[in-house]
Design a protein around this motif. Sequence first.
Motif, PDB file in Angstrom:
ATOM      1  N   TYR A 111       1.362   0.378 -18.973  1.00 56.18           N
ATOM      2  CA  TYR A 111       0.166   0.671 -18.196  1.00 56.18           C
ATOM      3  C   TYR A 111      -0.524  -0.619 -17.752  1.00 56.18           C
ATOM      4  O   TYR A 111      -0.989  -0.733 -16.621  1.00 56.18           O
ATOM      5  CB  TYR A 111      -0.786   1.535 -19.028  1.00 56.18           C
ATOM      6  CG  TYR A 111      -1.952   2.058 -18.232  1.00 56.18           C
ATOM      7  CD1 TYR A 111      -1.754   2.983 -17.210  1.00 56.18           C
ATOM      8  CD2 TYR A 111      -3.256   1.619 -18.487  1.00 56.18           C
ATOM      9  CE1 TYR A 111      -2.821   3.458 -16.463  1.00 56.18           C
ATOM     10  CE2 TYR A 111      -4.330   2.099 -17.746  1.00 56.18           C
ATOM     11  CZ  TYR A 111      -4.107   3.016 -16.733  1.00 56.18           C
ATOM     12  OH  TYR A 111      -5.159   3.484 -15.988  1.00 56.18           O
TER      13      TYR A 111
ATOM     14  N   GLU B 139      -0.767  10.422 -16.721  1.00 50.86           N
ATOM     15  CA  GLU B 139      -1.826  11.079 -15.934  1.00 50.86           C
ATOM     16  C   GLU B 139      -2.737  10.031 -15.300  1.00 50.86           C
ATOM     17  O   GLU B 139      -3.165  10.173 -14.163  1.00 50.86           O
ATOM     18  CB  GLU B 139      -2.646  12.013 -16.829  1.00 50.86           C
ATOM     19  CG  GLU B 139      -1.891  13.260 -17.245  1.00 50.86           C
ATOM     20  CD  GLU B 139      -2.702  14.140 -18.185  1.00 50.86           C
ATOM     21  OE1 GLU B 139      -3.916  13.909 -18.351  1.00 50.86           O
ATOM     22  OE2 GLU B 139      -2.097  15.070 -18.766  1.00 50.86           O
ATOM     23  N   LEU B 140      -3.011   8.973 -16.058  1.00 48.50           N
ATOM     24  CA  LEU B 140      -3.849   7.890 -15.514  1.00 48.50           C
ATOM     25  C   LEU B 140      -3.057   7.090 -14.479  1.00 48.50           C
ATOM     26  O   LEU B 140      -3.560   6.736 -13.417  1.00 48.50           O
ATOM     27  CB  LEU B 140      -4.317   6.964 -16.633  1.00 48.50           C
ATOM     28  CG  LEU B 140      -5.122   7.579 -17.775  1.00 48.50           C
ATOM     29  CD1 LEU B 140      -5.454   6.512 -18.810  1.00 48.50           C
ATOM     30  CD2 LEU B 140      -6.411   8.204 -17.248  1.00 48.50           C
TER      31      LEU B 140
ATOM     32  N   SER C 142      -0.682   8.026 -12.590  1.00 42.97           N
ATOM     33  CA  SER C 142      -0.341   8.771 -11.363  1.00 42.97           C
ATOM     34  C   SER C 142      -1.372   8.550 -10.262  1.00 42.97           C
ATOM     35  O   SER C 142      -1.140   8.883  -9.106  1.00 42.97           O
ATOM     36  CB  SER C 142      -0.214  10.258 -11.680  1.00 42.97           C
ATOM     37  OG  SER C 142      -1.483  10.758 -12.038  1.00 42.97           O
ATOM     38  N   LYS C 143      -2.535   7.985 -10.638  1.00 43.19           N
ATOM     39  CA  LYS C 143      -3.554   7.713  -9.614  1.00 43.19           C
ATOM     40  C   LYS C 143      -3.204   6.465  -8.816  1.00 43.19           C
ATOM     41  O   LYS C 143      -3.794   6.192  -7.773  1.00 43.19           O
ATOM     42  CB  LYS C 143      -4.925   7.543 -10.278  1.00 43.19           C
ATOM     43  CG  LYS C 143      -5.345   8.811 -10.996  1.00 43.19           C
ATOM     44  CD  LYS C 143      -6.748   8.705 -11.539  1.00 43.19           C
ATOM     45  CE  LYS C 143      -7.154  10.037 -12.168  1.00 43.19           C
ATOM     46  NZ  LYS C 143      -7.169  10.015 -13.621  1.00 43.19           N
ATOM     47  N   LEU C 144      -2.249   5.679  -9.332  1.00 37.87           N
ATOM     48  CA  LEU C 144      -1.915   4.413  -8.676  1.00 37.87           C
ATOM     49  C   LEU C 144      -0.830   4.560  -7.608  1.00 37.87           C
ATOM     50  O   LEU C 144      -0.825   3.841  -6.618  1.00 37.87           O
ATOM     51  CB  LEU C 144      -1.456   3.383  -9.715  1.00 37.87           C
ATOM     52  CG  LEU C 144      -2.417   3.083 -10.874  1.00 37.87           C
ATOM     53  CD1 LEU C 144      -1.754   2.184 -11.895  1.00 37.87           C
ATOM     54  CD2 LEU C 144      -3.696   2.439 -10.361  1.00 37.87           C
ATOM     55  N   LYS C 145       0.114   5.443  -7.858  1.00 35.56           N
ATOM     56  CA  LYS C 145       1.256   5.618  -6.949  1.00 35.56           C
ATOM     57  C   LYS C 145       1.730   7.057  -7.001  1.00 35.56           C
ATOM     58  O   LYS C 145       1.480   7.747  -8.002  1.00 35.56           O
ATOM     59  CB  LYS C 145       2.414   4.723  -7.410  1.00 35.56           C
ATOM     60  CG  LYS C 145       2.302   3.284  -6.954  1.00 35.56           C
ATOM     61  CD  LYS C 145       3.604   2.538  -7.107  1.00 35.56           C
ATOM     62  CE  LYS C 145       3.337   1.057  -6.931  1.00 35.56           C
ATOM     63  NZ  LYS C 145       3.663   0.573  -5.610  1.00 35.56           N
TER      64      LYS C 145
END
Lengths: 254, 382
Positions: free
Chosen positions: B80, B111-112, B114-117
């Motif tokens: 991460y 889950e966290l 997945s906000k990036l890509k």
Amino acid sequence: MYSVGIDVGSVAAKAVIFDGKNIIAKKITPTGWSPKESGQQLFEEIIEVNDIKRQEIKSIVGTGYGRISLPFLDQKVTEITCHGKGAYFLDASIRTVIDIGGQDSKVISLDSKGNVIDFLMNDKCAAGTGKFLQVMAHALEIEVGELSTIAQGVEAQTISSMCTVFAESEIISLMAEGASKESIAAGLLQSVCSKAYTLASKVGVKEKVFFSGGVSKNPLLKDLLSKKLHTEVISSEFSQYLGAIGAAVIGYKK
Amino acid sequence: MRPELMTEIEGLRGVNSVKIKEAHEAGKKVVGMYCVFSPQEIALAADAISVTLCGTSNDPIEEAEKELPRNLCPLIKSSYGFAITDKCPYFYFSDVLLAETTCDGKKKMYELMSKLKPMHIMNLPQTAQGEEALTLWKKEMVYFKEFLEKEFDVEITEDKLKEAIQLMNRERIAMRRLHQLNAHKPAPITGMDMMLAQWLKGFNVDKEAGIDLIERFIVEVEDRMEKGIYAFDENAPRILLTGCPIGLGSEKALRILEESGASVVALENCTGYKGLDVLVDEEKDPIEALAEKYLSTPCSCMTNNNGRLDLIERLVKEYQVDGVVDLTWQACHTYNIESFTVKNFVRDELDLPFLQLETDYSDSDVGQIKVRVEAFLEGIKS
């Protein structure tokens, strides 16, 4: 001929001289700031006092965390193997060694030949070690050796923190609330006992159980461990020298 | 002296990070993955590059701990941390990410992330046993295929899949042959070099070139063996390392073992032999064959996981192992709990010494781990 075993721990450096049959001399000094110097000095003193010449020594074996810094050793062996060999030498019927030193606590399981079958060590934390008791004694403004005398026969105060720093704050709060030094001392010993018990239970305790390391000088803790483990835990005048004895025995056989 | 080609293998990291940039700029799609459960073949069949993402260095953990709990597995924190700091070129150039529901820590971290890509998650069954588990996992293969088809606007045909399966099998066979060189006593390759070669394959942008390099490396090592050049002498205790994955930056346990005189001959972890043991059946329907292969991975996130014990037993025999070391990352509950089962199996069934090391990526316990490892090796030698 002789062999010399030197165990340089975080608090004390111990040395013994072995003649193949008996431990003929033992000496202990504080490790101080330099494990290298205290180890060297200890070696020189113990052979001088006992009038032993360098040529009469067939082997010098070092153990303990300070072994790495000693340049004059013939061999370096871990304290785990040395405690095993030392226990076997003192009493071949010992099957479990509980060693609580300055920075490490460990439980070692031995077979009938004194070989280590299993061992566990504390993780990277001072909970349950001699250091833990030292810091706490300091907070109580007593000597570490007094913990056991004042705690004798006193109802223990529960110390819930395993972390050395938090436990220190906890006992300061307890004192502020009016708890007695005696009951806190008893609680601290309980806490070390319970940590050793957990390690020992994971390894599996087999009789006979020998208690070694600097903390084994505490008679109350030995009794607490005996009760908790439901078996007699023994120690001797050689308890603090167990690693050095093992080292000397290994060195003599070489 | 190390085999000469190790320099080229080690250089792959730099080469591949340049190659991935070039490929990305030329319009090639990149699928970033984390786990040995990820079917690389489907990404390759979509004409994309599949790469393993970074997660073996201690450096980005500090940043990760701003959002993740401190008391979490270092592999999850490192992965991460790399993602949020953009220090992993493979993550940076990934068009999509493939995640999988292995352990709880990874699941929630994804889950966290997945906000990036754009991320696709493959839902693993909790067990590898029974028809239902396979049916579910087959569906997950199809969902991933459909995700890539939509995302990259391509069609993943059966022929493309078969071609990718053959390529990946060839890579597995080459890596397996390399690993098996260390079944020889004494071992010709250090465990450190073996780990590097196996771990670096994950970053290969050009699979063909990667296979070719490993094959050349095998020839070089075999040549050295003929000349009697080995990494260790005959008396070095032969260790099988099992447990959590390792890579450069998280090789502490392996390094200490070899610095203390052991020869780590077998790496039974997912960065080692675990993923190579079973090939994809080239005769079967490709989706079915892929589902079967990947579901057979003996990972501790599956219950039960007796396949791991079978693999350990086989490797112990084939590699003439003297002791088993089980590495557990801090807070990796599945491997940590399973360690008790592995210990009993190794001691009671295989009659071998066993040591568990629970640690993280930091150097704070190197001294203590050294003592444990040295005592363990002293026990083997006595």
